[in-house]
Scaffold this active site. Structure first.
Site, short mmCIF file in Angstrom:
data_model
loop_
_atom_site.label_atom_id
_atom_site.label_comp_id
_atom_site.label_asym_id
_atom_site.label_seq_id
_atom_site.Cartn_x
_atom_site.Cartn_y
_atom_site.Cartn_z
N ILE A 120 2.47 -6.16 -5.59
CA ILE A 120 3.46 -6.14 -4.51
C ILE A 120 3.12 -7.29 -3.57
O ILE A 120 1.97 -7.73 -3.50
CB ILE A 120 3.50 -4.79 -3.76
CG1 ILE A 120 2.11 -4.39 -3.23
CG2 ILE A 120 4.05 -3.70 -4.65
CD1 ILE A 120 2.11 -3.07 -2.48
N ASP A 121 4.12 -7.78 -2.86
CA ASP A 121 3.95 -8.96 -2.02
C ASP A 121 2.90 -8.74 -0.94
O ASP A 121 2.65 -7.60 -0.51
CB ASP A 121 5.27 -9.32 -1.34
CG ASP A 121 6.34 -9.74 -2.33
OD1 ASP A 121 5.98 -10.15 -3.44
OD2 ASP A 121 7.53 -9.63 -1.98
N LYS A 122 2.34 -9.82 -0.46
CA LYS A 122 1.33 -9.78 0.60
C LYS A 122 1.78 -8.94 1.78
O LYS A 122 1.04 -8.08 2.28
CB LYS A 122 1.01 -11.21 1.06
CG LYS A 122 0.13 -11.28 2.30
CD LYS A 122 0.04 -12.70 2.84
CE LYS A 122 -0.70 -12.73 4.17
NZ LYS A 122 -0.71 -14.08 4.76
#
Length: 352
Positions: free
Chosen positions: A157-159
């Site tokens: 999942i994105d930062k």
């Protein structure tokens, strides 16, 4: 020989779950079982991983799904996908706290905070989830990411997205879980705050998502399947607060930035999503008081308002369906509460 590996490793966020291979057996190739053939022709791929891929139906010989007993002969074309294993980056184990929701001999489910990069690379070589995971698994010296003891990522999942993700601790578990992602049987639900008042109470967004040719850090929607990968997001409205909407997004596919791109396609980018147009005022009034209110909201939740709230899958060993829930983090909870109070105050003014 490897004729044409279909996938290239461009950057961490754009890495796909699988890498694809097409091999053509050389002239004079002695008949050999397909698992042994792949294991001896692809670096870092063991027979056990190959056998698991065969079991999951990811191996084709001359376009026919392979069995464990399938034999490869001269001129045969072998196509297969394998769970991607990033190599060539050294990992420094770091004693960073992890919110571990569940752990057993096969896997770990982690509730990732916003701001934490999942995997080292591109300026983020320390402080990542993988650095923390290495320490948690008892590793104290610098290791290559190919070391199986460090755990194997199944998805990312994105930062600046918070929430649940699963990491495999064994090759067989990784292959099985990756297979569930591959056939879209994993249950994944996200909670998002988006700009605007979405017209429908529920709906589906479908497009082809590919890299934006004008900005390599972004992805965009395409109508042409040649320009992107098929992506499907189902959404359902949870709360409405006039100029913003709280929605639940259920992923049918898992493309890079999928929810962020699809909500932008609807004209409702995620609140404070700078990359996709949500970090400026998209709805509301022109008054200075409102502008200050939005600035306070951005400060309260200084990232895209997106949280991976639900993760469900079949356990690779027990074959039981397990499901995990993550409550909204404080920043999103505070953001929604602030909007709820704002709408309530505006409603009282109208009654006066």
């Amino acid at each position: 020989m490897i004729d044409d590996p279909i996938l290239t490793d461009e950057s961490l966020e754009e890495q796909e779950l699988f890498e694809h291979f097409r091999l053509v057996a050389d002239r004079g190739q002695e008949p050999v079982r397909v698992d042994k053939y792949i294991a001896t022709h692809v670096e870092g791929t063991s027979r056990s991983r190959t056998q698991q891929a065969i079991k999951m139906g990811y191996v084709l010989v001359n376009e026919i799904p392979a069995k464990a007993s399938t034999v490869v002969r001269s001129g045969d074309v072998v196509k297969f996908v394998m769970p991607y294993r990033r190599r060539g980056v050294e990992i420094l184990p770091q004693d960073i706290p992890l919110d571990i929701v569940y752990e057993d001999d096969d896997l770990i489910v982690i509730d990732k905070p916003a701001g934490m990069v999942v995997h080292p690379g591109h300026g983020h070589y320390e402080g990542t989830l993988v650095n923390a995971l290495a320490w948690h698994l008892g590793i104290r010296e610098v290791q290559d990411t190919g070391d199986e003891r460090m755990g194997m990522l199944v998805h990312r999942i994105d930062k600046d997205t918070s929430g649940l993700l699963v990491v495999a601790k064994r090759e067989e578990a990784q292959a099985d879980l990756a297979g569930q992602f591959f056939v879209h049987s994993i249950e994944r639900k996200y909670i998002a705050v988006v700009w605007g008042n979405i017209r429908e109470d529920e709906g589906t967004v479908e497009s082809y998502i590919g890299r934006d040719p004008a900005d390599r850090l972004k992805f965009r929607n395409f109508d042409d399947p040649e320009k992107g990968k098929h992506a499907v997001t189902h959404y359902r409205v949870l709360e409405r607060y006039g100029f913003i909407t709280v929605v639940e997004c259920r992923l049918e596919t898992g493309r890079t930035h999928q929810i962020r791109v699809h909500m932008s396609l609807l004209g409702h980018p995620l609140f404070n999503d700078e990359r996709y147009g949500g970090a400026t005022i998209r709805e509301g009034t022109i008054y200075a008081k409102y502008k200050q209110f939005i600035a306070n909201c951005f400060a309260l939740c200084p990232r895209q308002a997106l949280h991976a709230a639900t993760l469900g899958f079949v356990h690779p060993s027990t074959r039981e369906t397990i499901r995990f829930e993550s409550p909204l983090p404080e920043d999103m909870t505070a953001l929604i509460a602030k909007w709820r109070a704002y709408v309530g105050a505006e409603a009282k003014k109208e009654k006066l």
